[in-house]
Design an enzyme around this catalytic site. Structure first.
Site, PDB file in Angstrom:
ATOM      1  CE  LYS A   1      -3.045   2.575   3.100  1.00 39.59           C
ATOM      2  NZ  LYS A   1      -3.628   2.778   4.486  1.00 39.59           N
TER       3      LYS A   1
ATOM      4  CG  ASP B   1      -5.360   7.971   4.241  1.00 33.71           C
ATOM      5  OD1 ASP B   1      -6.759   8.639   3.598  1.00 33.71           O
ATOM      6  OD2 ASP B   1      -5.309   7.408   5.283  1.00 33.71           O
TER       7      ASP B   1
ATOM      8  CE  LYS C   1      -5.990   9.693   7.447  1.00 33.85           C
ATOM      9  NZ  LYS C   1      -6.206   8.485   8.604  1.00 33.85           N
TER      10      LYS C   1
ATOM     11  CG  ASP D   1      -1.821   5.314   5.278  1.00 33.51           C
ATOM     12  OD1 ASP D   1      -2.146   4.788   5.252  1.00 33.51           O
ATOM     13  OD2 ASP D   1      -3.199   5.581   4.037  1.00 33.51           O
TER      14      ASP D   1
ATOM     15  CG  ASP E   1      -9.750   7.372   7.208  1.00 35.83           C
ATOM     16  OD1 ASP E   1      -8.402   7.687   6.236  1.00 35.83           O
ATOM     17  OD2 ASP E   1      -9.638   7.906   8.132  1.00 35.83           O
TER      18      ASP E   1
ATOM     19  CD  GLU F   1      -6.564   5.510   2.674  1.00 33.31           C
ATOM     20  OE1 GLU F   1      -5.663   4.804   2.958  1.00 33.31           O
ATOM     21  OE2 GLU F   1      -7.894   5.263   3.526  1.00 33.31           O
TER      22      GLU F   1
ATOM     23  NE  ARG G   1     -10.256  -0.880   4.729  1.00 32.95           N
ATOM     24  CZ  ARG G   1     -10.993  -0.963   6.325  1.00 32.95           C
ATOM     25  NH1 ARG G   1     -12.170  -1.810   5.955  1.00 32.95           N
ATOM     26  NH2 ARG G   1     -10.284  -0.841   6.837  1.00 32.95           N
TER      27      ARG G   1
END
Length: 490
Positions: free
Chosen positions: A262, A267, A274, A285, A344, A346, A348
């Site tokens: 990933k 993010d 967030k 991230d 959020d 995201e 996956r």
């Protein structure tokens, strides 16, 4: 830095600093040998209670002309009978700190005295080499004042065992890979963006003949039907990429092991934005991607006879008028539709399309690595990486690799009951569970829906890829991944 194995006696070594380890329950062989030839000095130190055996404490002996080195550093190591891997690591870190403060160019470590129970000399040499080189890493790329250059140029391990070149070589390559991952993770998002990750992949391919790179841009991703991945990126001005790095060390017909990282270089959470506090840490991230870069760098140095493919999901998750909304339904590359409940969640969404894509490689195994959920930190803290898998043998292989490398993981359940939490009235599945419970598990269960055709594992490294902003990226789980792959050598 140069690492050597030295079998010489104390009176024959040529070094600026000699490191000897002190235990509170017995005298190490090296201490006995040294105190035997300097009885008066050591009796005086004992009488004055100056020999500190607490883990990490340092007693420096300086200015004694008849000692084997201009500086002798006595490093506390606690109980010899209870010497654990964790205490070994603490002692080596204390040793490096003392050597840096001493500003010596060479040092010799009486490492034969510091072998944890159930570990070999080779393990200790490999781990010490890794710790020394990772300990010398300092982030200064975006600072006007650069870190002082390292004065320590040579380190000798005083051990009786022969043939430790492989241990030194492996420890060095692991440290280099971990430092690559740490540097990528520590860079700010205005530098380390998706384009930068493409550049780094090409640099790696330029440096090593065994590595080749293919990059899929937005048009190619659209043609493949990666609607889930692209839904995450449509709020950002930075274009997305799927970066495919192939390490070709095995036979041409040998099935590859695939690592999927990933790579959300920032993010913001998208529309489900967030909180402001701590949002700067969302540059981390992309640590799953960073660990793939680090592992491939390590493999390229070691050159094992394996085929390994690293797939990087490079993207940003930002807020804008074009960003995906909560409640939107997107179609993944697999054809499954997904109701986006929370933008959020995201990671996956990008990973599921990458996991569908890698089926074309007919992989021997697939491991994805992601800072996927804050929930895993609640469950496991910052010590083990969560290890999920749709194959029990693969899960155990990864856990065993983590134990061997002391980059530990913990096996987590993927029971079918968790998939019920992902049911949606408007799509084939939703991107988060129906409640707050088991957030890390339901995230893994979501990914499992796209990995039916091969052996797959998921590493949630939200708690281990980094711990605090002060400490920065850790380089984990490069150690676990490397050991897992090296264990696959036939």
């Amino acid at each position: 830095m140069q690492f050597n194995v030295n079998h010489s006696a104390f009176d024959a070594i040529d070094t600026d600093a000699l490191v000897i380890f002190l235990f509170d329950d017995e005298d190490a062989a090296s201490l006995t040998a040294l105190s035997g030839t300097h009885t008066a000095l050591f009796n005086s130190l004992k009488d004055q209670n100056l020999l500190a055996s607490k883990v990490g404490q340092v007693t420096p002996l300086i200015g004694h002309a008849d000692l084997p080195a201009s500086q002798v550093l006595l490093i506390g190591a606690g109980s010899r009978a209870k010497l654990s891997e964790n205490n070994f690591i603490k002692v080596i870190k204390a040793t490096l700190k003392a050597l840096k403060q001493a500003k010596v160019s060479s040092a010799s470590l009486a490492l034969d005295d510091l072998i944890p129970a159930k570990r070999s000399v080779a393990w200790s040499v490999e781990k010490a080499t890794e710790l020394m080189l990772t300990g010398l890493y300092q982030y200064d790329t975006t600072k006007s004042k650069k870190a002082d250059s390292n004065k320590l140029e040579r380190l000798d391990y005083l051990v009786a065992e022969q043939n430790l070149d492989t241990a030194i070589r492996t420890g060095r390559a692991l440290a280099h890979g971990m430092n690559v991952a740490r540097e990528l993770g520590n860079l700010p998002a205005n530098i380390c963006n998706p384009d930068y990750l493409v550049e780094q992949a090409n640099n790696l391919a330029d440096a090593y003949d065994e590595i080749s790179v293919e990059v899929l841009g937005q048009k190619e991703m659209e043609a493949l039907g990666m609607g889930s991945f692209l839904a995450v990126t449509q709020g950002s001005a930075n274009p997305p990429y799927v970066i495919v790095m192939k390490y070709n060390g095995g036979k041409s017909d040998e099935k590859p092991h695939v690592l999927v990282g990933k790579g959300l270089t920032f993010d913001a959470g998208g529309i489900s934005i967030k909180p402001a506090a701590g949002m700067e840490d969302m540059k981390y991230d992309m640590l799953g991607a960073a660990s793939v870069f680090g592992t491939l760098n390590t493999l390229a140095e070691l050159k094992p006879a394996l085929n390994v493919i690293g797939v990087i999901c490079a993207a940003e998750n930002m807020c804008s008028g074009t960003a995906t909304r909560p409640g939107d339904v997107v179609t993944s590359m697999s054809g499954k539709t997904i109701e986006v409940i929370n933008t959020d969640a995201e990671g996956r969404l990008v990973l599921c399309d990458a996991l569908t894509y890698v089926d074309r490689f007919e992989p021997a195994s697939v491991v994805d690595i992601a800072t996927l959920t804050g929930a895993v930190i609640v469950g496991l803290g910052h010590h083990p990486t969560a290890v999920y898998a749709n194959n029990e043998e693969l899960q155990q292989q990864l856990v065993s690799a983590g134990q061997a490398s002391w980059d530990r993981g913990w096996p987590m359940p993927l029971w079918e009951e968790y998939n019920e939490e992902l049911e949606s009235p408007f799509a084939d599945l939703r991107n988060i569970g129906a409640g707050r419970a088991a957030g890390s598990i339901t995230a893994a269960a979501f990914l499992s829906e796209f990995t039916r055709d091969y052996n797959w594992a998921h590493l949630d490294i939200a708690g281990t890829g980094w711990t605090t902003a002060k400490e920065g990226a850790t380089g984990r789980p490069v150690g676990m991944l490397t050991r897992y792959l090296l264990d696959r050598l036939s």
